[in-house]
Write an enzyme that holds these catalytic residues in place. Structure first.
Site, PDB file in Angstrom:
ATOM      1  N   ASP A  71      -4.658   9.074   2.596  1.00 12.19           N
ATOM      2  CA  ASP A  71      -4.716   9.302   4.045  1.00 12.19           C
ATOM      3  C   ASP A  71      -3.305   9.476   4.589  1.00 12.19           C
ATOM      4  O   ASP A  71      -2.494   8.552   4.519  1.00 12.19           O
ATOM      5  CB  ASP A  71      -5.404   8.128   4.748  1.00 12.19           C
ATOM      6  CG  ASP A  71      -6.852   7.975   4.329  1.00 12.19           C
ATOM      7  OD1 ASP A  71      -7.516   9.003   4.088  1.00 12.19           O
ATOM      8  OD2 ASP A  71      -7.318   6.823   4.228  1.00 12.19           O
ATOM      9  N   GLY A  93      -3.989   2.171   7.898  1.00 15.22           N
ATOM     10  CA  GLY A  93      -4.645   3.255   7.177  1.00 15.22           C
ATOM     11  C   GLY A  93      -6.072   3.432   7.659  1.00 15.22           C
ATOM     12  O   GLY A  93      -6.405   3.129   8.807  1.00 15.22           O
ATOM     13  N   CYS A  94      -6.929   3.875   6.765  1.00 10.01           N
ATOM     14  CA  CYS A  94      -8.339   4.104   7.081  1.00 10.01           C
ATOM     15  C   CYS A  94      -8.966   2.830   7.634  1.00 10.01           C
ATOM     16  O   CYS A  94      -8.933   1.783   6.995  1.00 10.01           O
ATOM     17  CB  CYS A  94      -9.073   4.546   5.819  1.00 10.01           C
ATOM     18  SG  CYS A  94     -10.857   4.632   6.001  1.00 10.01           S
ATOM     19  N   PHE A  95      -9.544   2.910   8.818  1.00  5.44           N
ATOM     20  CA  PHE A  95     -10.077   1.703   9.442  1.00  5.44           C
ATOM     21  C   PHE A  95     -11.293   1.141   8.722  1.00  5.44           C
ATOM     22  O   PHE A  95     -11.631  -0.018   8.889  1.00  5.44           O
ATOM     23  CB  PHE A  95     -10.326   1.846  10.927  1.00  5.44           C
ATOM     24  CG  PHE A  95     -11.064   3.060  11.429  1.00  5.44           C
ATOM     25  CD1 PHE A  95     -12.034   3.724  10.703  1.00  5.44           C
ATOM     26  CD2 PHE A  95     -10.772   3.527  12.700  1.00  5.44           C
ATOM     27  CE1 PHE A  95     -12.702   4.825  11.200  1.00  5.44           C
ATOM     28  CE2 PHE A  95     -11.443   4.631  13.225  1.00  5.44           C
ATOM     29  CZ  PHE A  95     -12.409   5.283  12.466  1.00  5.44           C
ATOM     30  N   TRP A  96     -11.957   1.921   7.884  1.00  2.00           N
ATOM     31  CA  TRP A  96     -13.133   1.402   7.176  1.00  2.00           C
ATOM     32  C   TRP A  96     -12.762   0.200   6.307  1.00  2.00           C
ATOM     33  O   TRP A  96     -13.430  -0.820   6.328  1.00  2.00           O
ATOM     34  CB  TRP A  96     -13.759   2.469   6.293  1.00  2.00           C
ATOM     35  CG  TRP A  96     -14.298   3.664   6.997  1.00  2.00           C
ATOM     36  CD1 TRP A  96     -14.624   3.790   8.326  1.00  2.00           C
ATOM     37  CD2 TRP A  96     -14.586   4.930   6.402  1.00  2.00           C
ATOM     38  NE1 TRP A  96     -15.095   5.048   8.584  1.00  2.00           N
ATOM     39  CE2 TRP A  96     -15.084   5.769   7.416  1.00  2.00           C
ATOM     40  CE3 TRP A  96     -14.466   5.423   5.115  1.00  2.00           C
ATOM     41  CZ2 TRP A  96     -15.473   7.080   7.175  1.00  2.00           C
ATOM     42  CZ3 TRP A  96     -14.848   6.722   4.868  1.00  2.00           C
ATOM     43  CH2 TRP A  96     -15.339   7.545   5.892  1.00  2.00           C
TER      44      TRP A  96
END
Length: 159
Positions: free
Chosen positions: A88, A9-12
């Protein structure tokens, strides 16, 4: 130093969780899986390049094992959600382990099988891809360590 690469998912949030692991030297947000062509966030977010948002983890194998990293990976996203994590959506947010050698491939496949057999996800299929690593493209600097730099709460929960 060893390297592992994960997309969840979101790399953050993925980067944030790996940075918390003792023995992890660095976690870098980037893109992988769409070939060698250099890409930007603006291109990847359209979902047409084939790249996934990933985190490349540099770690000291004498302090943390690849299996330990796999456990962090499995616990911090939903591996049954195809091309989506939370809000996402798109192939760029797929669940994927990019292996760097035969041993990583074997360990990733074994851990996925163990998770499936555990019954944790019931009858839902684990859709995580386990594929050879490709060229890693570092994400733009403003994505690096984004949660800490912006004083945000973590965007993932432990499953």
């Amino acid at each position: 130093m060893a390297i592992a690469t994960f997309g969840a998912g979101c790399f953050w949030g993925v980067e944030y969780f790996f940075r918390q692991v003792p023995g992890v030297i660095n976690a870098t947000s980037g893109y992988m899986g769409g070939g060698d062509n250099a890409v930007t966030y603006e291109q990847v977010k359209k979902g047409t390049t084939g790249h996934a948002e990933v985190v490349q983890v540099e770690y000291d194998a004498s302090q943390v094992s690849y299996d330990d990293l796999l456990q962090v990976f499995w616990k911090n996203h939903n591996p049954t959600s195809l091309n989506q994590q939370g809000a996402d959506m798109g192939t760029q947010y797929r669940s994927v382990v990019f292996f760097h050698d035969k041993e990583q491939k074997q360990q990733a496949e074994a851990s996925k099988l163990a998770l499936m057999r555990s019954g944790k996800w019931g009858l839902r299929q684990i859709v995580t891809e386990i594929v050879p690593a490709q060229t890693f493209h570092k994400a733009e600097e403003y994505h690096q360590d984004y949660i800490r730099k912006n004083d945000l709460p973590s965007c993932h929960i432990e499953y």
